[in-house]
Design a protein around this motif. Structure first.
Motif, PDB file in Angstrom:
ATOM      1  N   LEU A  42       1.326   6.839  21.001  1.00  0.00           N
ATOM      2  CA  LEU A  42       1.585   5.805  21.346  1.00  0.00           C
ATOM      3  C   LEU A  42       1.249   4.696  20.373  1.00  0.00           C
ATOM      4  N   MET A  43      -0.753   5.218  20.548  1.00  0.00           N
ATOM      5  CA  MET A  43      -1.836   3.385  20.213  1.00  0.00           C
ATOM      6  C   MET A  43      -0.960   3.629  18.245  1.00  0.00           C
ATOM      7  N   ALA A  44      -0.990   4.626  17.460  1.00  0.00           N
ATOM      8  CA  ALA A  44       0.108   3.791  15.939  1.00  0.00           C
ATOM      9  C   ALA A  44       0.924   3.086  16.211  1.00  0.00           C
ATOM     10  N   GLY A  45       1.885   3.405  17.250  1.00  0.00           N
ATOM     11  CA  GLY A  45       3.254   3.092  17.499  1.00  0.00           C
ATOM     12  C   GLY A  45       2.927   1.751  17.840  1.00  0.00           C
ATOM     13  N   GLN A  46       1.898   1.235  18.560  1.00  0.00           N
ATOM     14  CA  GLN A  46       1.518   0.256  19.240  1.00  0.00           C
ATOM     15  C   GLN A  46       0.868  -0.840  18.020  1.00  0.00           C
ATOM     16  N   LEU A  47       0.137  -0.376  17.312  1.00  0.00           N
ATOM     17  CA  LEU A  47      -0.863  -0.979  16.094  1.00  0.00           C
ATOM     18  C   LEU A  47       0.289  -1.146  15.110  1.00  0.00           C
ATOM     19  N   GLU A  48       1.584  -0.627  15.134  1.00  0.00           N
ATOM     20  CA  GLU A  48       2.359  -1.342  14.161  1.00  0.00           C
ATOM     21  C   GLU A  48       2.884  -2.325  14.266  1.00  0.00           C
ATOM     22  N   VAL A  49       3.804  -2.477  16.022  1.00  0.00           N
ATOM     23  CA  VAL A  49       3.512  -3.524  16.359  1.00  0.00           C
ATOM     24  C   VAL A  49       3.476  -4.756  16.113  1.00  0.00           C
ATOM     25  N   TRP A  50       1.606  -4.739  15.839  1.00  0.00           N
ATOM     26  CA  TRP A  50       0.937  -5.546  16.262  1.00  0.00           C
ATOM     27  C   TRP A  50       0.649  -5.997  14.539  1.00  0.00           C
ATOM     28  N   LEU A  51       1.312  -5.240  13.404  1.00  0.00           N
ATOM     29  CA  LEU A  51       0.762  -5.016  12.456  1.00  0.00           C
ATOM     30  C   LEU A  51       1.440  -6.715  11.839  1.00  0.00           C
ATOM     31  N   ALA A  81       0.964  -1.026   0.182  1.00  0.00           N
ATOM     32  CA  ALA A  81      -0.332   0.161  -0.159  1.00  0.00           C
ATOM     33  C   ALA A  81       0.968   1.122   0.139  1.00  0.00           C
ATOM     34  N   TYR A  82       0.304   2.245  -0.460  1.00  0.00           N
ATOM     35  CA  TYR A  82       1.132   3.165  -0.608  1.00  0.00           C
ATOM     36  C   TYR A  82       0.329   4.171   0.414  1.00  0.00           C
ATOM     37  N   TYR A  83       1.003   5.187   1.044  1.00  0.00           N
ATOM     38  CA  TYR A  83       0.497   6.028   1.572  1.00  0.00           C
ATOM     39  C   TYR A  83       0.823   7.223   1.637  1.00  0.00           C
ATOM     40  N   TYR A  84       0.759   8.619   0.992  1.00  0.00           N
ATOM     41  CA  TYR A  84       1.007  10.448   1.299  1.00  0.00           C
ATOM     42  C   TYR A  84       1.483  11.103   2.441  1.00  0.00           C
ATOM     43  N   SER A  85       1.237  10.560   3.047  1.00  0.00           N
ATOM     44  CA  SER A  85       1.421  11.227   4.709  1.00  0.00           C
ATOM     45  C   SER A  85       1.155   9.891   5.717  1.00  0.00           C
ATOM     46  N   ARG A  86       2.275  11.154   6.798  1.00  0.00           N
ATOM     47  CA  ARG A  86       1.910   9.668   8.249  1.00  0.00           C
ATOM     48  C   ARG A  86       0.941   9.430   8.646  1.00  0.00           C
ATOM     49  N   GLY A  87       0.017  10.548   8.819  1.00  0.00           N
ATOM     50  CA  GLY A  87      -1.397  10.726   9.269  1.00  0.00           C
ATOM     51  C   GLY A  87      -1.879   9.826   8.491  1.00  0.00           C
ATOM     52  N   GLU A  88      -2.500   9.569   6.982  1.00  0.00           N
ATOM     53  CA  GLU A  88      -2.826   8.547   5.804  1.00  0.00           C
ATOM     54  C   GLU A  88      -2.179   7.105   6.413  1.00  0.00           C
ATOM     55  N   TYR A  89      -1.015   7.248   6.737  1.00  0.00           N
ATOM     56  CA  TYR A  89      -0.539   5.873   7.526  1.00  0.00           C
ATOM     57  C   TYR A  89      -1.190   5.636   8.780  1.00  0.00           C
ATOM     58  N   HIS A  90      -1.137   6.068   9.046  1.00  0.00           N
ATOM     59  CA  HIS A  90      -1.529   5.685  10.850  1.00  0.00           C
ATOM     60  C   HIS A  90      -3.292   5.388  10.942  1.00  0.00           C
ATOM     61  N   THR A  91      -4.032   6.712   9.878  1.00  0.00           N
ATOM     62  CA  THR A  91      -5.592   6.093  10.161  1.00  0.00           C
ATOM     63  C   THR A  91      -5.555   4.559   9.325  1.00  0.00           C
ATOM     64  N   ALA A  92      -4.704   4.154   8.377  1.00  0.00           N
ATOM     65  CA  ALA A  92      -5.213   3.124   7.947  1.00  0.00           C
ATOM     66  C   ALA A  92      -5.076   1.953   8.560  1.00  0.00           C
ATOM     67  N   LEU A  93      -3.484   1.916   9.620  1.00  0.00           N
ATOM     68  CA  LEU A  93      -3.207   1.043  10.645  1.00  0.00           C
ATOM     69  C   LEU A  93      -5.180   1.020  11.891  1.00  0.00           C
ATOM     70  N   LEU A  94      -5.156   1.665  12.358  1.00  0.00           N
ATOM     71  CA  LEU A  94      -6.739   2.068  12.865  1.00  0.00           C
ATOM     72  C   LEU A  94      -7.610   1.836  12.427  1.00  0.00           C
ATOM     73  N   LEU A  95      -7.863   1.726  10.843  1.00  0.00           N
ATOM     74  CA  LEU A  95      -8.987   0.809  10.215  1.00  0.00           C
ATOM     75  C   LEU A  95      -8.260  -0.345  10.357  1.00  0.00           C
ATOM     76  N   LEU A  96      -8.166  -0.992   9.646  1.00  0.00           N
ATOM     77  CA  LEU A  96      -7.895  -2.363   9.112  1.00  0.00           C
ATOM     78  C   LEU A  96      -7.354  -2.977  11.281  1.00  0.00           C
ATOM     79  N   TRP A  97      -7.438  -2.075  12.127  1.00  0.00           N
ATOM     80  CA  TRP A  97      -7.109  -3.004  13.622  1.00  0.00           C
ATOM     81  C   TRP A  97      -8.443  -2.443  13.646  1.00  0.00           C
ATOM     82  N   LEU A  98      -9.757  -1.728  13.680  1.00  0.00           N
ATOM     83  CA  LEU A  98     -11.342  -2.119  13.539  1.00  0.00           C
ATOM     84  C   LEU A  98     -11.976  -3.149  12.586  1.00  0.00           C
ATOM     85  N   GLY A  99     -11.085  -4.023  12.065  1.00  0.00           N
ATOM     86  CA  GLY A  99     -11.296  -5.116  10.972  1.00  0.00           C
ATOM     87  C   GLY A  99     -12.735  -4.458   9.530  1.00  0.00           C
ATOM     88  N   VAL A 100     -12.296  -3.493   9.115  1.00  0.00           N
ATOM     89  CA  VAL A 100     -12.782  -3.066   8.095  1.00  0.00           C
ATOM     90  C   VAL A 100     -12.528  -4.191   7.062  1.00  0.00           C
TER      91      VAL A 100
END
Length: 333
Positions: free
Chosen positions: A228-237, A87-106
């Motif tokens: 902190l949450m974004a970093g934790q989700l990245e560890v679990w990814l 996947a390609y994210y044009y900002s760190r904010g996009e990437y963190h939002t993507a991590l959150l949405l995937l963790w939600l189980g979309v």
């Protein structure tokens, strides 16, 4: 010296007329390749499948390359195991939002999703694994911009309408059917920050487009989730699907059962106890811990610092359901 070398005689003349060489006053420039979008390039991108498809078969309309970096954003090109593709994210904010949405189980998450200038099939059409539904075509952005009195825009130096794109388009598997939610990530860290008028116009066009297809629309910044949450989700990814150790998938349920029965123990002791009981290596046990945390088969709060010398602090399941309802209007199993 060769015959093509100009040599002067004692009288100041050239040796022979054949030695005269015509040198142009200025070199003839080489024709430059047109770098902007052309009709041919546009058709080629569509034929290659950019902006089309679902799930692992989706190819973003825009792709990060060495020649299109941003001087303002920290861009990310990475593998996303839940999507089974890069996947390609044009900002760190996009990437963190993507991590959150995937963790939600979309069910699906499509980045750089094109808002075609002309009428086109609804973004949910062709979703794999769902019952086909006849939906009206989505209005083209040219028509929406004309109605709003906003200049749509064209590719530089051409009459080809610009193909705008949404940062993220998520699909959630609600009990009543799939539901979309769109996200635009902008580097806005202060609510009082002045935003460029053209950016506001683009956001308004995105809002009108998503409203026309009954899709909730959210404008987020890199502060949508705490670092902190974004970093934790990245560890679990990496352990989210256990693609790196598929033999452990059959142990996930039993491993989660052991940890849920040991909530009074520190995390490291509970993990080692489960490893001994299931005859797993320590590395395999920690990989299963991260997988179960991502899937929330172990209720653990990713927004709080996880100290393995302390017991699990719950709250992840409640947070996940609340965020699902906030973005999509409902939760799902």
């Amino acid at each position: 010296m060769s015959g093509t070398t100009q040599q002067l005689t004692s009288s100041g003349r050239f040796d022979a007329p054949s030695d005269l060489i015509a040198v142009p006053a200025e070199p003839t420039p080489k024709p430059r390749l047109q770098k902007g979008m052309t009709h041919k390039k546009l058709c080629q991108r569509i034929r290659l499948g950019h902006g089309i498809g679902h799930g692992s078969g989706y190819l973003p309309w825009l792709i990060l390359r060495r020649n299109n970096p941003s001087p303002y954003s920290n861009q990310v090109a990475t593998s996303m195991p839940p999507l089974r593709r890069g996947a390609y994210y044009y900002s760190r904010g996009e990437y963190h939002t993507a991590l959150l949405l995937l963790w939600l189980g979309v069910r699906d998450l499509r980045e750089q999703f094109p808002l075609w200038p002309i009428a086109h099939p609804h973004p949910l059409d062709g979703t794999p694994g769902t019952t086909p539904i006849q939906r009206p075509w989505s209005r083209g952005l040219l028509d929406i911009a004309r109605e709003a009195g906003i200049d749509h825009g064209y590719e530089i130096g051409t009459g080809i309408p610009y193909v705008a794109s949404l940062d993220l388009l998520a699909t959630a598997p609600l009990p009543g059917g799939d539901r979309l939610a769109a996200f635009s990530s902008k580097p806005i860290v202060d609510p009082t920050q002045e935003v460029d008028w053209r950016t506001l116009e683009r956001l308004e066009l995105e809002r009108r487009y998503t409203a026309a297809i009954d899709c909730p629309y959210f404008v987020s910044s890199s502060a949508l989730i705490p670092k902190l949450m974004a970093g934790q989700l990245e560890v679990w990814l990496d352990a989210s699907t256990l693609y790196c150790a598929p033999h452990l998938i059959t142990w996930a349920g039993e491993f989660a059962h052991y940890l849920n029965a040991s909530l009074d123990l520190p995390i490291n002791e509970a993990v080692l106890h489960a490893a001994r009981t299931l005859r797993l290596t320590t590395a395999e046990a920690w990989l299963l811990f991260q997988h179960c945390a991502w899937t929330q088969s172990i209720d653990i709060d990713p927004s709080r610092r996880i100290l393995t010398s302390y017991p699990i602090r719950p709250g992840g399941r409640v947070m996940r359901d609340d965020l699902r309802r906030h973005f999509f209007g409902d939760t799902w199993p």
